[in-house]
Scaffold this motif. Sequence first.
Motif, PDB file in Angstrom:
ATOM      1  N   TRP A  43       7.284  -9.265   2.842  1.00 52.48           N
ATOM      2  CA  TRP A  43       7.119 -10.713   2.789  1.00 52.48           C
ATOM      3  C   TRP A  43       6.517 -11.164   4.106  1.00 52.48           C
ATOM      4  O   TRP A  43       6.878 -10.671   5.175  1.00 52.48           O
ATOM      5  N   ILE A  44       5.615 -12.123   4.021  1.00 53.53           N
ATOM      6  CA  ILE A  44       5.043 -12.771   5.193  1.00 53.53           C
ATOM      7  C   ILE A  44       5.505 -14.221   5.128  1.00 53.53           C
ATOM      8  O   ILE A  44       5.277 -14.895   4.135  1.00 53.53           O
ATOM      9  N   GLY A  45       6.155 -14.687   6.173  1.00 50.41           N
ATOM     10  CA  GLY A  45       6.740 -16.023   6.127  1.00 50.41           C
ATOM     11  C   GLY A  45       8.043 -15.968   5.354  1.00 50.41           C
ATOM     12  O   GLY A  45       8.799 -14.998   5.440  1.00 50.41           O
ATOM     13  N   ASP A  47      10.590 -15.559   2.164  1.00 53.17           N
ATOM     14  CA  ASP A  47      10.608 -14.660   1.016  1.00 53.17           C
ATOM     15  C   ASP A  47       9.820 -15.274  -0.137  1.00 53.17           C
ATOM     16  O   ASP A  47       9.941 -16.473  -0.417  1.00 53.17           O
ATOM     17  N   LYS A  48       9.023 -14.466  -0.764  1.00 55.28           N
ATOM     18  CA  LYS A  48       8.236 -14.830  -1.949  1.00 55.28           C
ATOM     19  C   LYS A  48       7.109 -15.822  -1.660  1.00 55.28           C
ATOM     20  O   LYS A  48       6.465 -16.312  -2.571  1.00 55.28           O
ATOM     21  N   GLN A  49       6.844 -16.090  -0.375  1.00 53.91           N
ATOM     22  CA  GLN A  49       5.777 -17.024  -0.024  1.00 53.91           C
ATOM     23  C   GLN A  49       4.419 -16.309  -0.027  1.00 53.91           C
ATOM     24  O   GLN A  49       3.495 -16.736  -0.707  1.00 53.91           O
ATOM     25  N   PHE A  50       4.312 -15.244   0.769  1.00 51.06           N
ATOM     26  CA  PHE A  50       3.100 -14.438   0.860  1.00 51.06           C
ATOM     27  C   PHE A  50       3.527 -12.979   0.939  1.00 51.06           C
ATOM     28  O   PHE A  50       4.580 -12.668   1.500  1.00 51.06           O
ATOM     29  N   MET A  51       2.679 -12.072   0.434  1.00 47.31           N
ATOM     30  CA  MET A  51       3.071 -10.673   0.401  1.00 47.31           C
ATOM     31  C   MET A  51       1.931  -9.775   0.872  1.00 47.31           C
ATOM     32  O   MET A  51       0.765 -10.024   0.589  1.00 47.31           O
ATOM     33  N   LEU A  52       2.328  -8.709   1.577  1.00 47.32           N
ATOM     34  CA  LEU A  52       1.421  -7.651   1.990  1.00 47.32           C
ATOM     35  C   LEU A  52       1.860  -6.371   1.308  1.00 47.32           C
ATOM     36  O   LEU A  52       3.029  -5.994   1.382  1.00 47.32           O
ATOM     37  N   GLY A  53       0.928  -5.700   0.648  1.00 49.03           N
ATOM     38  CA  GLY A  53       1.210  -4.412   0.028  1.00 49.03           C
ATOM     39  C   GLY A  53       0.474  -3.302   0.751  1.00 49.03           C
ATOM     40  O   GLY A  53      -0.692  -3.462   1.126  1.00 49.03           O
ATOM     41  N   LEU A  54       1.151  -2.191   0.976  1.00 44.03           N
ATOM     42  CA  LEU A  54       0.566  -1.018   1.635  1.00 44.03           C
ATOM     43  C   LEU A  54       0.613   0.157   0.671  1.00 44.03           C
ATOM     44  O   LEU A  54       1.657   0.416   0.060  1.00 44.03           O
ATOM     45  N   TRP A  55      -0.485   0.869   0.558  1.00 44.57           N
ATOM     46  CA  TRP A  55      -0.599   1.988  -0.377  1.00 44.57           C
ATOM     47  C   TRP A  55      -1.135   3.200   0.368  1.00 44.57           C
ATOM     48  O   TRP A  55      -2.209   3.138   0.961  1.00 44.57           O
ATOM     49  N   GLU A  56      -0.385   4.304   0.347  1.00 43.91           N
ATOM     50  CA  GLU A  56      -0.829   5.508   1.034  1.00 43.91           C
ATOM     51  C   GLU A  56      -1.977   6.159   0.266  1.00 43.91           C
ATOM     52  O   GLU A  56      -1.906   6.326  -0.957  1.00 43.91           O
ATOM     53  N   ARG A  57      -3.025   6.499   1.005  1.00 39.44           N
ATOM     54  CA  ARG A  57      -4.195   7.164   0.453  1.00 39.44           C
ATOM     55  C   ARG A  57      -4.727   8.151   1.486  1.00 39.44           C
ATOM     56  O   ARG A  57      -4.500   7.990   2.680  1.00 39.44           O
ATOM     57  N   PRO A  58      -5.512   9.133   1.052  1.00 42.89           N
ATOM     58  CA  PRO A  58      -6.159  10.027   2.031  1.00 42.89           C
ATOM     59  C   PRO A  58      -7.111   9.226   2.922  1.00 42.89           C
ATOM     60  O   PRO A  58      -7.682   8.212   2.498  1.00 42.89           O
ATOM     61  N   LYS A  59      -7.268   9.693   4.142  1.00 39.19           N
ATOM     62  CA  LYS A  59      -8.079   8.987   5.141  1.00 39.19           C
ATOM     63  C   LYS A  59      -9.465   8.623   4.610  1.00 39.19           C
ATOM     64  O   LYS A  59      -9.965   7.532   4.853  1.00 39.19           O
ATOM     65  N   GLU A  60     -10.088   9.523   3.858  1.00 31.79           N
ATOM     66  CA  GLU A  60     -11.440   9.263   3.366  1.00 31.79           C
ATOM     67  C   GLU A  60     -11.507   8.132   2.328  1.00 31.79           C
ATOM     68  O   GLU A  60     -12.579   7.615   2.024  1.00 31.79           O
ATOM     69  N   GLU A  61     -10.369   7.712   1.813  1.00 30.26           N
ATOM     70  CA  GLU A  61     -10.343   6.604   0.848  1.00 30.26           C
ATOM     71  C   GLU A  61     -10.007   5.263   1.498  1.00 30.26           C
ATOM     72  O   GLU A  61      -9.922   4.248   0.816  1.00 30.26           O
ATOM     73  N   ILE A  62      -9.827   5.257   2.810  1.00 26.93           N
ATOM     74  CA  ILE A  62      -9.431   4.031   3.508  1.00 26.93           C
ATOM     75  C   ILE A  62     -10.663   3.303   4.031  1.00 26.93           C
ATOM     76  O   ILE A  62     -11.410   3.838   4.842  1.00 26.93           O
ATOM     77  N   ASP A  63     -10.880   2.110   3.534  1.00 27.37           N
ATOM     78  CA  ASP A  63     -11.909   1.220   4.061  1.00 27.37           C
ATOM     79  C   ASP A  63     -11.217   0.254   5.023  1.00 27.37           C
ATOM     80  O   ASP A  63     -10.170  -0.303   4.694  1.00 27.37           O
ATOM     81  N   ILE A  64     -11.810   0.059   6.173  1.00 24.43           N
ATOM     82  CA  ILE A  64     -11.217  -0.833   7.163  1.00 24.43           C
ATOM     83  C   ILE A  64     -11.372  -2.279   6.687  1.00 24.43           C
ATOM     84  O   ILE A  64     -12.438  -2.706   6.251  1.00 24.43           O
TER      85      ILE A  64
END
Length: 153
Positions: A43-45, A47-64
């Motif tokens: 949660w950002i701010g 609870d339930k206001q704004f959300m950040l999701g993180l997904w693990e992927r191989p380095k070559e699939e990560i776009d900055i």
Amino acid sequence: MIKGLYETHLFVENIERSIEFYGNVLELKQCHYEEERRAAFFWIGKDKQFMLGLWERPKEEIDIRHFAFECDPEWVLKESVDFLKSRDLKCRNFLNDGTDRPMVFAWMPAIAIYFDDPDGHSLEFIGILDGKGKPENGIISYERWLELEKNEK
């Protein structure tokens, strides 16, 4: 209709490292974790206001990517740099003056400072300033912004 941006998602190379960064370093509240999908949510701010999701992927699939955390402008001005430095994070601006102080985007107007997460995603603390935007002034120091505001009165 559209009221705001509710969530954003990033690919990260190591989910545990990113949970440490976003949860402990940036002090976001982790609200969910899925081991099977290697995903974590914060949660950002409020609870339930704004959300950040993180997904693990191989380095070559990560776009900055880039996104900004909305903050109180006084906090950005007076505390954000110390907050980042106390967590061993290098901050930057676009003033080209050799400093790491917050800058003002005069067109908005807003005060901001940039830094990176462990995967190189460009993050920003930004606070909207009172006053009318002055796009002709570009990116300036807060002191210059105050001068312009004073001269307008």
